[in-house]
Design an enzyme around this catalytic site. Structure first.
Site, PDB file in Angstrom:
ATOM      1  N   HIS A  18      18.304  18.886  16.313  1.00  0.00           N
ATOM      2  CA  HIS A  18      19.062  19.631  15.292  1.00  0.00           C
ATOM      3  C   HIS A  18      19.315  18.765  14.062  1.00  0.00           C
ATOM      4  O   HIS A  18      19.013  19.176  12.925  1.00  0.00           O
ATOM      5  CB  HIS A  18      20.392  20.094  15.896  1.00  0.00           C
ATOM      6  CG  HIS A  18      21.226  20.897  14.954  1.00  0.00           C
ATOM      7  ND1 HIS A  18      21.201  22.272  14.908  1.00  0.00           N
ATOM      8  CD2 HIS A  18      22.133  20.519  14.000  1.00  0.00           C
ATOM      9  CE1 HIS A  18      22.029  22.706  13.985  1.00  0.00           C
ATOM     10  NE2 HIS A  18      22.623  21.665  13.417  1.00  0.00           N
ATOM     11  N   GLU A  19      19.862  17.579  14.269  1.00  0.00           N
ATOM     12  CA  GLU A  19      20.192  16.719  13.137  1.00  0.00           C
ATOM     13  C   GLU A  19      18.946  16.177  12.457  1.00  0.00           C
ATOM     14  O   GLU A  19      18.944  15.921  11.251  1.00  0.00           O
ATOM     15  CB  GLU A  19      21.096  15.569  13.587  1.00  0.00           C
ATOM     16  CG  GLU A  19      22.430  16.007  14.192  1.00  0.00           C
ATOM     17  CD  GLU A  19      23.237  16.899  13.265  1.00  0.00           C
ATOM     18  OE1 GLU A  19      23.049  16.821  12.036  1.00  0.00           O
ATOM     19  OE2 GLU A  19      24.067  17.680  13.775  1.00  0.00           O
ATOM     20  N   HIS A  22      17.976  18.505   9.720  1.00  0.00           N
ATOM     21  CA  HIS A  22      18.773  18.274   8.511  1.00  0.00           C
ATOM     22  C   HIS A  22      18.294  17.022   7.777  1.00  0.00           C
ATOM     23  O   HIS A  22      18.193  17.004   6.546  1.00  0.00           O
ATOM     24  CB  HIS A  22      20.247  18.101   8.880  1.00  0.00           C
ATOM     25  CG  HIS A  22      20.917  19.347   9.355  1.00  0.00           C
ATOM     26  ND1 HIS A  22      20.808  20.562   8.696  1.00  0.00           N
ATOM     27  CD2 HIS A  22      21.739  19.580  10.414  1.00  0.00           C
ATOM     28  CE1 HIS A  22      21.515  21.472   9.322  1.00  0.00           C
ATOM     29  NE2 HIS A  22      22.084  20.910  10.381  1.00  0.00           N
TER      30      HIS A  22
END
Length: 419
Positions: A18-19, A22
């Site tokens: 997920h990160e 980003h």
């Protein structure tokens, strides 16, 4: 111990992916990603590479990518401040010493008169030893603040989150949830390649010993083509009729080695949650195909997403109780049960949690990616951003409410386990 290792691996993978989404979009759009963190709280491990500090932190409660401009800068210089300046070979400021200046004997000590590290990248001020002349210094784009002997890179405005277009900021926020969906697709594809994908037809894969199907003479590889007078083309049609016919005699026609066989089977009655249904004791066959593994990865992710969204809708409309929600404690408990059933089910569980994490983060609630995307959408409609302070307050209260919800959910998990 196996459960602990599996839980840490699963949690770390979901948060990392997920990160990482980003992070990649931040770097691709020119944002300065100051930190990529797994967990919260004190650092247990860290290293710096390509402007970004990578950390693993003590509390396994999530993770974050800290992009310049998303939060107020830790260090803010103002007129009257005394700082030390160190220069590169071209005479530009390379380091701004905020405190402990005595540890930097080669730094020039300046009292700041004017400073702009966003646009002009300059510092004006008077040298402490010769205060009569106003000096102007150019600052490197990648200069560092040094505070408590820790270096923090400055962020010119074009490296900050707010400087990017609506589309670029939205893409950076959406990239995290997107990577969770992508991870689920990849896991389902891997499972398809390793174990095969469910057959599209009603083909028997395994017959349970001493089951109604075994007594009726079913064999692995049988293809069910008819039940009574109804033609059967899919496994769903087969299971629907069986479930709706507990203790009823069913005449089934199967295709075996190119020949048709007629078998008489009576589904055994089973009861769960006050619902009685029929069961004959067979499992669907799996087949190995790279192409079907690829398409199955996408379709499985789509179907799981629909199921989670349906349950979420039922929760919002009151059809499901908040007691149905699970937090880290509940997830750990389920993971413990899943790990004991084997690697296949553990990977399936990981893929489902990845989809769930992606969906939850897209809900338009403050402090979540979806909430921030909502503010960007409002900005796109009204043509100008909402006051950052007001948006920050909304996210702050939203985060507080999410923490309260987490406490309630965790308490419910503990009650289910121990009470």
């Amino acid at each position: 111990m196996n459960t602990i290792i599996a839980f840490i691996f699963m949690f770390g993978l979901l948060v990392f992916v997920h990160e990482f989404g980003h992070l990649i979009l931040a770097k691709r759009t020119g944002m300065l990603a100051r930190e990529f963190a797994i967990g919260f709280g004190p650092k247990i491990f860290s290293f710096t590479k390509n402007e970004t500090l990578y950390t693993i932190r003590l509390l396994p409660l999530g993770g974050y990518v800290r992009v310049a401009g998303e939060d107020p800068e830790i260090i803010e210089l103002k007129p009257g401040h005394h700082v030390g300046l160190e220069f590169d070979e071209n005479g530009k400021v390379a380091k701004i010493i905020v405190n402990n200046k005595s540890k930097h004997p080669n730094a020039r000590i300046i009292e700041i008169e004017k400073v702009d590290l966003n646009h002009e990248l300059m510092i004006e001020g008077y040298e402490i030893d010769e205060p009569s002349e106003l000096l102007r210094f150019e600052v490197k784009r990648d200069a560092f603040f040094v505070m408590d002997e820790t270096e923090t890179q400055i962020a010119p405005y074009d490296r900050q989150f707010a400087s990017k277009s609506v589309g670029q900021r939205a893409a950076q926020l959406f990239a995290g949830p997107f990577m969770n969906f992508l991870l689920a697709i990849v896991i389902f594809i891997i499972l398809g390649v390793a174990y095969g994908v469910p057959s599209e037809q009603a083909i028997i894969g395994e017959v349970v010993d001493d089951s109604p199907a075994a007594e009726a003479g079913f064999q692995s590889g049988d293809k069910v083509i008819q039940i009574d007078d109804q033609a059967i083309t899919t496994w769903e049609e087969f299971t629907t009729i069986v479930r709706e016919s507990p203790e009823e005699e069913l005449q089934m026609t199967v295709e075996r080695d190119g020949q048709q066989e007629n078998l008489l089977v009576i589904p055994q009655a089973e009861t769960a949650e006050n619902i009685t249904f029929g069961q004959v004791g067979v499992q669907l066959a799996f087949e190995k195909s790279l192409w079907k593994s690829l398409t199955n990865g996408v379709s499985q992710t789509y179907e799981t997403t629909k199921l989670i969204l349906t349950n979420l809708f039922m929760l919002v409309t009151g059809q499901l109780s908040i007691e149905m929600l699970s937090g880290p404690v509940g997830i750990y408990d389920v993971t413990d049960q899943v790990v004991q059933t084997g690697l296949h089910n553990f990977l399936m569980w990981t893929a489902m949690l990845s989809i769930n994490l992606g969906i939850i983060n897209l809900i338009p609630l403050p402090a979540l990616d979806g909430g921030r995307l909502l503010f960007i959408g409002i900005e796109a409609v009204r043509g100008k951003p909402i006051d950052p302070q007001k948006e920050g307050m909304v996210h702050f209260f939203g985060f507080a409410l999410l923490m309260l919800l987490m406490i309630i959910v965790t308490w419910n998990d503990i009650q289910r386990l121990f009470l």
